[in-house]
Design a protein around this motif. Sequence first.
Motif, short mmCIF file in Angstrom:
data_model
loop_
_atom_site.label_atom_id
_atom_site.label_comp_id
_atom_site.label_asym_id
_atom_site.label_seq_id
_atom_site.Cartn_x
_atom_site.Cartn_y
_atom_site.Cartn_z
N SER A 72 0.83 -1.20 0.00
CA SER A 72 0.00 0.00 0.00
C SER A 72 0.87 1.25 0.00
O SER A 72 2.04 1.21 0.41
N SER A 74 2.17 4.67 1.41
CA SER A 74 2.27 5.28 2.73
C SER A 74 2.97 6.63 2.63
O SER A 74 3.66 6.90 1.64
N LEU A 88 -3.01 9.84 -0.92
CA LEU A 88 -3.07 9.32 0.43
C LEU A 88 -4.41 9.65 1.08
O LEU A 88 -5.07 10.62 0.72
N ASN A 89 -4.79 8.85 2.05
CA ASN A 89 -6.02 9.07 2.80
C ASN A 89 -5.66 9.29 4.26
O ASN A 89 -5.06 8.42 4.89
N TYR A 90 -5.98 10.45 4.80
CA TYR A 90 -5.64 10.75 6.19
C TYR A 90 -6.88 10.71 7.11
O TYR A 90 -6.77 10.91 8.31
N SER A 100 -7.84 3.92 6.23
CA SER A 100 -7.58 2.94 5.17
C SER A 100 -6.52 3.47 4.22
O SER A 100 -6.42 4.68 3.99
N SER A 101 -5.73 2.57 3.71
CA SER A 101 -4.68 2.95 2.76
C SER A 101 -5.03 2.46 1.37
O SER A 101 -5.84 1.54 1.20
#
Length: 298
Positions: A72, A74, A88-90, A100-101
């Motif tokens: 995934s 990061s 990216l999802n923060y 979730s990545s």
Amino acid sequence: EHPLLSTSIDWELELYSILRNSKEYLIERGGGDQSFSEKKVAIIGCGSVGSQISNMLGKAGVGELTLIDFDSLSPDNIYRHHLGGGELNYKPDEKSGIVSSFSKVSALKLRIEQSLPYIKVNSIPKKFNEVVSFNNVKNCDVVIVAVGSPSVNLELNNLLKRHNYKYAVFCWSEAAGIGGHAIAVDLHCSCYECLYTKDKQLNAQGDLSLLKVGQPISKNLTGCAGVFTPFSFIDSNRTAELAATLALYILKNNRASIAESWKGDNSADLTVTDKYKKMPLKERISLTRNSECRVCNV
């Protein structure tokens, strides 16, 4: 002839010329090669080097890419990866609190297909040993291995040979910007393991190695979870350029057996090999089968 009418016609002609967007026109106009549009390339490992290779091959006009990587994306690598913070999802899930990545290959597929209108990208978020027999992988004209680890490279080299793949490109960067390598091999003639075989045994140090083995090269920023091998975005790009160039060479000429390397400054004052001391800043050499290689001479 009325001057306003003439101006209107000229403007329309200029507008039509700007709006040309056929595949043939866009690839040739952008410096790509239309002959690559029917070619297929698989890339194993879509990290900092592999992601740049996929972008370069797409821009060169390669018609279909198959991206293979189980990892995934990061935040750790966004300063040297083709993808960045936008992928990216923060935000944590409202119920679980888990952030979730995104799969590297899924995000990379989306980025490339949004950028290039006439390319097909297949994303396979799995390990290569799980997909080695997949038709859309076996049917590729070239397989590029961009995982960076010598032990994994040796394992994949064996796997490709056992499944009768023909053309492969292996590429890797050495630590601290000391250099990088890409080799183009016809697996029916030679292989990656040829570089690491001496006296019928595998050596930790290969024929192209610029750093001597057995010295500490990792950095640690945040404890055991923060250990990493230092190299920069520019280092990644230089190695990716070698690999992409060799892959295109294979697609164009249907032959391989070439190694290319680049050499950087030893600013970290590491212990280098004789190869590093004698090598120019960039080098291309021919590869031959190692008569003692246990993979090629079964």
